[in-house]
Write a protein that holds these residues in place. Structure first.
Motif, short mmCIF file in Angstrom:
data_model
loop_
_atom_site.label_atom_id
_atom_site.label_comp_id
_atom_site.label_asym_id
_atom_site.label_seq_id
_atom_site.Cartn_x
_atom_site.Cartn_y
_atom_site.Cartn_z
N ALA A 132 -9.77 -6.81 -5.49
CA ALA A 132 -10.11 -5.61 -4.72
C ALA A 132 -11.61 -5.51 -4.49
CB ALA A 132 -9.61 -4.36 -5.41
N ARG A 133 -12.40 -6.10 -5.38
CA ARG A 133 -13.85 -6.06 -5.19
C ARG A 133 -14.28 -6.82 -3.94
NH1 ARG A 133 -17.24 -4.55 -9.63
NH2 ARG A 133 -15.98 -3.60 -11.22
N ASP A 134 -13.45 -7.75 -3.48
CA ASP A 134 -13.74 -8.49 -2.24
C ASP A 134 -13.41 -7.67 -1.00
OD1 ASP A 134 -14.45 -10.66 -3.85
OD2 ASP A 134 -12.45 -11.57 -3.71
N LEU A 135 -12.78 -6.54 -1.20
CA LEU A 135 -12.35 -5.68 -0.10
C LEU A 135 -13.14 -4.37 -0.11
CD1 LEU A 135 -8.54 -6.19 -0.71
CD2 LEU A 135 -9.94 -7.36 0.99
N GLU A 136 -14.44 -4.50 -0.23
CA GLU A 136 -15.30 -3.33 -0.44
C GLU A 136 -15.10 -2.25 0.63
OE1 GLU A 136 -20.03 -2.29 -0.81
OE2 GLU A 136 -19.36 -4.31 -1.31
N GLU A 137 -15.02 -2.66 1.89
CA GLU A 137 -14.85 -1.69 2.97
C GLU A 137 -13.53 -0.93 2.83
OE1 GLU A 137 -14.12 -1.95 7.71
OE2 GLU A 137 -15.83 -3.11 6.94
N PHE A 138 -12.44 -1.67 2.53
CA PHE A 138 -11.14 -1.04 2.34
C PHE A 138 -11.15 -0.11 1.13
CE2 PHE A 138 -7.00 -1.13 0.13
CZ PHE A 138 -6.25 -0.42 1.06
N SER A 140 -8.36 -0.61 -10.54
CA SER A 140 -8.71 -1.99 -10.85
C SER A 140 -10.06 -2.38 -10.27
CB SER A 140 -7.63 -2.94 -10.31
OG SER A 140 -6.42 -2.73 -10.98
N ALA A 141 -10.34 -1.92 -9.05
CA ALA A 141 -11.64 -2.22 -8.44
C ALA A 141 -12.78 -1.65 -9.28
CB ALA A 141 -11.70 -1.67 -7.01
N GLY A 144 10.94 3.99 -1.73
CA GLY A 144 10.02 2.92 -2.05
C GLY A 144 8.67 3.10 -1.38
N LEU A 145 8.67 3.54 -0.13
CA LEU A 145 7.42 3.80 0.58
C LEU A 145 6.59 4.87 -0.13
CD1 LEU A 145 8.75 3.74 4.25
CD2 LEU A 145 7.16 2.09 3.24
N ASP A 146 7.27 5.80 -0.79
CA ASP A 146 6.57 6.85 -1.53
C ASP A 146 5.82 6.31 -2.75
OD1 ASP A 146 7.22 8.87 0.23
OD2 ASP A 146 8.93 9.59 -0.95
N LEU A 147 6.04 5.03 -3.10
CA LEU A 147 5.28 4.40 -4.20
C LEU A 147 3.94 3.83 -3.73
CD1 LEU A 147 8.21 2.63 -6.04
CD2 LEU A 147 6.89 4.60 -6.84
N ILE A 148 3.74 3.74 -2.41
CA ILE A 148 2.49 3.18 -1.89
C ILE A 148 1.25 3.89 -2.43
CG2 ILE A 148 1.13 2.85 0.23
CD1 ILE A 148 3.73 1.88 1.57
N PRO A 149 1.21 5.23 -2.48
CA PRO A 149 0.00 5.88 -3.04
C PRO A 149 -0.27 5.46 -4.50
CG PRO A 149 1.34 7.49 -1.88
CD PRO A 149 2.15 6.22 -1.95
N ILE A 150 0.79 5.22 -5.26
CA ILE A 150 0.62 4.78 -6.65
C ILE A 150 -0.01 3.40 -6.69
CG2 ILE A 150 1.85 4.14 -8.77
CD1 ILE A 150 3.88 6.41 -7.97
N VAL A 151 0.50 2.49 -5.86
CA VAL A 151 -0.05 1.14 -5.80
C VAL A 151 -1.52 1.20 -5.36
CG1 VAL A 151 0.14 -1.11 -4.66
CG2 VAL A 151 2.21 0.08 -5.41
N LEU A 152 -1.82 2.04 -4.38
CA LEU A 152 -3.20 2.16 -3.91
C LEU A 152 -4.12 2.73 -4.99
CD1 LEU A 152 -2.64 3.33 -0.24
CD2 LEU A 152 -3.32 1.06 -1.04
N ASN A 153 -3.62 3.67 -5.79
CA ASN A 153 -4.43 4.19 -6.90
C ASN A 153 -4.67 3.12 -7.95
OD1 ASN A 153 -5.36 6.99 -6.65
ND2 ASN A 153 -3.20 7.37 -6.22
N VAL A 196 4.10 -4.68 0.56
CA VAL A 196 3.09 -3.85 1.21
C VAL A 196 1.89 -4.67 1.68
CG1 VAL A 196 1.43 -1.96 0.83
CG2 VAL A 196 3.78 -1.77 -0.02
N PHE A 197 1.39 -5.54 0.83
CA PHE A 197 0.16 -6.24 1.16
C PHE A 197 0.38 -7.59 1.84
CE2 PHE A 197 -1.39 -3.37 -2.22
CZ PHE A 197 -2.33 -2.69 -1.47
N ALA A 198 1.42 -8.33 1.46
CA ALA A 198 1.63 -9.67 1.99
C ALA A 198 2.80 -9.77 2.96
CB ALA A 198 1.82 -10.66 0.85
#
Length: 150
Positions: free
Chosen positions: A113-119, A104-105, A90-99, A35-37
Motif C-alpha cells: 500500500a505504501r507504493d499507492l501513496e495517491e490512492f 497496513s500502510a 460481500g460488497l459491504d465488506l469493501i470498507p473493512i478491506v479498505l480500512n 476487489v483488487f485483482a
C-alpha cells in the motif's frame, strides 16, 4: 472450516459475528482478490501469492457462498468453470478491506500500500466516497487493478 451454518455461531455479539464470517485469513484474501485483482475462478484464487491449499480454498469458497457473501455461477465461456462474485453482503465488506489497507500502510513499512501513496491519501481523506466508487466498480464486474489478475 470454522462454521457451517448460522446456528453454529458462538454468540451474536457484533464483533464475534464478523469474526465468525470473515475473520479468518483466507476469506478476506479471497475478497481482496475479487476487489483488487478481479479474480473470479477457483484457479485464479489458487494462484494468489499467499499459497492457499486447494482444500482450504474449496472450503472457504463454499462457506462464503453459504453465508451469502459470494455467489457462484457457471462461466458463460466455459461451463466447466464457475465464476465467483461478491453479493451485496460481500460488497459491504469493501470498507473493512479498505480500512485494513489504511492500517497496513500506516503500520507495515513493507506494505504494498505504501507504493499507492495517491490512492492511500485519497482513501484516508474520503473513505466513504472511495468505498462507494469501488463497490460500484466491483458490482459492475470491474476491479481496482485490472492488470493484476494473475
Amino acid at each position: 472450516m470454522k462454521t457451517t451454518s448460522k446456528e453454529d455461531i458462538r454468540s451474536h455479539c457484533a464483533v464475534n459475528y464478523g469474526v465468525e464470517i470473515f475473520g479468518d485469513r483466507w476469506s478476506l484474501l479471497i475478497i481482496r482478490d475479487i476487489v483488487f485483482a478481479g479474480k473470479k475462478t477457483y484457479g485464479q484464487f489458487l494462484k494468489s501469492e499467499e499459497g492457499i491449499a486447494s482444500n482450504v480454498l474449496a472450503s472457504r469458497l463454499a462457506f462464503l457462498e453459504g453465508q451469502g457473501v459470494l455467489s457462484k455461477a457457471p462461466n458463460p465461456d466455459d461451463r466447466r468453470k464457475d465464476f465467483y462474485t461478491l453479493t451485496e453482503k460481500g460488497l459491504d465488506l469493501i470498507p473493512i478491506v479498505l480500512n485494513i489497507v489504511l492500517w497496513s500502510a500506516k503500520h507495515d513499512s513493507k506494505s504494498y500500500a505504501r507504493d499507492l501513496e495517491e490512492f492511500v491519501t485519497r482513501l484516508s481523506q474520503n473513505p466513504t466516497q472511495v468505498s462507494e466508487e469501488l463497490k460500484a466498480l466491483v458490482r459492475n464486474g470491474g476491479c481496482m487493478f485490472p492488470d493484476s489478475k494473475g
